[in-house]
Design an enzyme around this catalytic site. Structure first.
Site, mmCIF file in Angstrom:
data_model
loop_
_atom_site.group_PDB
_atom_site.id
_atom_site.type_symbol
_atom_site.label_atom_id
_atom_site.label_comp_id
_atom_site.label_asym_id
_atom_site.label_seq_id
_atom_site.Cartn_x
_atom_site.Cartn_y
_atom_site.Cartn_z
ATOM 1 N N LYS A 187 -1.492 0.060 -25.968
ATOM 2 C CA LYS A 187 -2.210 0.751 -26.647
ATOM 3 C C LYS A 187 -1.075 0.572 -28.275
ATOM 4 C CE LYS A 187 -6.081 1.906 -25.105
ATOM 5 N NZ LYS A 187 -7.726 3.564 -25.389
ATOM 6 N N THR A 218 -3.521 5.791 -22.605
ATOM 7 C CA THR A 218 -2.678 4.834 -22.180
ATOM 8 C C THR A 218 -1.694 4.388 -22.432
ATOM 9 O OG1 THR A 218 -4.436 3.389 -24.395
ATOM 10 C CG2 THR A 218 -5.839 3.642 -22.160
ATOM 11 N N GLU A 243 -0.640 4.535 -0.230
ATOM 12 C CA GLU A 243 -1.407 5.971 -0.357
ATOM 13 C C GLU A 243 -0.815 7.348 -0.641
ATOM 14 O OE1 GLU A 243 -4.570 5.524 2.031
ATOM 15 O OE2 GLU A 243 -5.564 4.572 -0.150
ATOM 16 N N ASP A 278 -6.405 13.555 -25.297
ATOM 17 C CA ASP A 278 -6.275 11.855 -25.570
ATOM 18 C C ASP A 278 -5.903 11.221 -26.591
ATOM 19 O OD1 ASP A 278 -6.840 9.427 -25.008
ATOM 20 O OD2 ASP A 278 -9.358 9.331 -24.628
ATOM 21 N N TYR A 320 1.207 -1.212 -0.478
ATOM 22 C CA TYR A 320 0.044 -0.145 -0.026
ATOM 23 C C TYR A 320 0.882 1.284 0.430
ATOM 24 C CZ TYR A 320 -5.088 -0.331 -0.025
ATOM 25 O OH TYR A 320 -6.135 -0.113 -0.597
ATOM 26 N N ARG A 371 -1.959 -2.951 -18.812
ATOM 27 C CA ARG A 371 -2.918 -2.563 -19.399
ATOM 28 C C ARG A 371 -2.705 -1.239 -17.979
ATOM 29 N NH1 ARG A 371 -7.196 -3.249 -21.790
ATOM 30 N NH2 ARG A 371 -6.142 -4.791 -22.768
HETATM 31 C C1 LIG Z 1 -9.235 3.106 -24.504
HETATM 32 C C2 LIG Z 1 -8.802 5.004 -24.790
HETATM 33 C C3 LIG Z 1 -8.749 5.552 -23.294
HETATM 34 C C4 LIG Z 1 -10.079 4.422 -22.174
HETATM 35 O O1 LIG Z 1 -9.141 3.564 -21.297
HETATM 36 P P1 LIG Z 1 -9.765 2.669 -20.674
HETATM 37 O O2 LIG Z 1 -8.171 2.120 -20.267
HETATM 38 O O3 LIG Z 1 -10.153 1.108 -21.586
HETATM 39 O O4 LIG Z 1 -10.616 2.875 -19.723
HETATM 40 C C5 LIG Z 1 -9.868 6.487 -23.966
HETATM 41 N N1 LIG Z 1 -9.907 7.175 -24.197
HETATM 42 C C6 LIG Z 1 -9.740 6.902 -25.955
HETATM 43 C C7 LIG Z 1 -9.437 7.777 -26.985
HETATM 44 C C8 LIG Z 1 -9.248 5.578 -26.168
HETATM 45 O O5 LIG Z 1 -9.046 5.016 -26.580
#
Ligand SMILES: *Cc1c(COP(=O)(O)O)cnc(C)c1O
Length: 411
Positions: free
Chosen positions: A226, A223, A53, A197, A51, A232
């Site tokens: 990807k 993220t 935090e 994003d 932990y 993840r």
């Molecule tokens: C994949 C993705 C997310 C969310 O990611 P998670 O880890 O699945 O919650 C947010 N915005 C965009 C543009 C994404 O491609």
């Protein structure tokens, strides 16, 4: 794995099955990838037990000296990788990271502008079934019906008329480039914040195949699993002036104890991404996507926006007289994994959309290049043009086997 196999053969068997599925199949879902063994190893460690935090040097628990070391490494590398003034490496996932950014900067009910969801936006960019659409007042921009490209004149008009507090850019199914500079100019004209994003195309920002979001964006969320090919998870990058607000919104705002085993894996992934080899990898993703798009077009398919500038492609299935579900399921039967997806101005439904979304990040990880893309493109076209043809299916199944054996995974 042998201890797990002994204690819990049911779970071990399912894990082994998934590993074999990934090894034996062509993963073309553009949001998926195969993380390195170093990344996977960091995730399965006793760091999960701790932990912690708070933030490095300011924890609510004792015994955090090694955890601090790991998290500081992740922060340092993330800032270097993205040229960012501040990095918060604790977000568990992309959705929660976006939530934290909204919570940090906006009040519930405030207006935000995001890309239309059926034209490539993400759930957290204002979908009514998502917290974002329920807690904030989203107005959406979209793509031009003819070109299927984001219309910057329309974005500017909507922004000036609606005066949102923030514009969110980024997408899950847009095959072209986001012009961060043009968005910044609009945000400056209205006097508002810009969130980039870059979850999907982050790898291409690193290789230079997509513009970099800084210095134009106030916040960058990505993220890490990807095109970045890490665990993840997700991170938030921001200008220094927003550092405190972002950190507070992650902890204690939306999360409790951070997943330090995943943060360790993020640190490893950033080290990989800082290596010049990663730029070559991510550039090859883009080259492969272009090569794949070319074959699909040469074989007579219609692609949304006429092609791709990034890692993904959207096939319009309507001229083939099948739905995206039929097409993607026919391919999955042969271990070619894609997903059904809406396309701009779709005449189908969310469950039966007209598109197939596919991309090249995972295939590129296996070492495949343009030549294999041509072969795979031809295979895909032959299947979706003849979804009932058993001979074609048999032939393609054999070719998938040959390819996956030639480009093995996790050896
Ligand atoms: C994949 C993705 C997310 C969310 O990611 P998670 O880890 O699945 O919650 C947010 N915005 C965009 C543009 C994404 O491609």
């Amino acid at each position: 794995m042998s201890i797990l196999k002994q204690f819990d053969p049911e779970v071990a068997e399912a894990i082994e099955g998934e590993l074999q599925r990934q090894k034996n199949g062509l993963v073309m879902i553009p949001s998926e990838n195969h993380a390195s063994e170093a990344v996977l190893m960091a995730m399965g460690t006793p760091l999960s037990n701790k932990y912690a935090e708070g933030y490095p040097g300011k924890r609510y628990y004792t015994g955090c000296e090694f955890i601090d070391k790991v998290e500081n490494l992740a922060i340092k590398r993330a800032k270097k990788l993205f040229n960012a003034e501040h990095a918060n490496v604790q977000p568990n996932a992309g959705s929660g990271a976006n939530m934290a950014i909204y919570l940090a900067m906006l009040k519930f009910g405030d207006k935000i502008m995001g890309l239309k969801l059926d034209q490539g936006g993400h759930l957290t960019h204002g979908h009514p079934v998502n917290f974002s659409g329920q807690l904030y007042n989203f107005v959406q921009y979209g793509v031009n019906k003819e070109t299927e490209l984001i219309d910057m004149n329309e974005v500017r008009e909507i922004a000036l008329r609606e005066k949102p507090k923030m514009i969110v850019i980024g997408a899950t199914a847009y095959p072209r480039i986001f012009d961060f500079k043009a968005f910044r100019e609009i945000c400056d004209e209205v006097g508002i914040l810009l969130l980039a994003d870059i979850s999907h195309f982050v790898g291409l920002c690193i290789s230079g195949d997509h513009p970099e979001p800084f210095p134009y964006a106030d916040f960058v969320m990505t993220t890490t699993h990807k095109t970045l090919r890490g665990p993840r998870s997700a991170i938030i990058l921001s200008k220094e002036q927003h550092a405190k607000a972002i950190d507070k919104a992650i902890f204690p705002g939306t999360q409790g104890g951070p997943m330090e085993h995943i943060i360790a894996a993020k640190a490893v992934c950033f080290k990989e991404a800082l290596n010049p080899e990663f730029k070559k990898y991510a550039h090859q993703i883009a080259l492969n996507a272009k090569a794949l798009a070319k074959v699909l077009l040469d074989e007579g398919l219609r692609l949304v926006s006429g092609g791709t500038d990034n890692h993904l492609i959207l096939i319009d299935c309507r001229p083939l007289k099948i739905t995206g579900r039929q097409g993607s399921e026919a391919l999955a039967e042969l271990e070619i994994y894609t997903n059904r997806n809406t396309i701009p101005f779709d005449t189908g439904t969310a469950f039966e959309p007209s598109g197939i979304r596919l991309g090249t990040p995972a295939l590129t990880t296996r070492g495949m290049k343009e030549e294999e893309m041509k072969l795979i493109g031809e295979m895909i076209v032959s299947v979706i043009k003849n979804v009932e043809d058993k001979n074609i299916k048999k032939n393609v199944k054999n070719k998938v086997k040959e390819l996956t054996e030639k480009y093995p995974l996790y050896v």
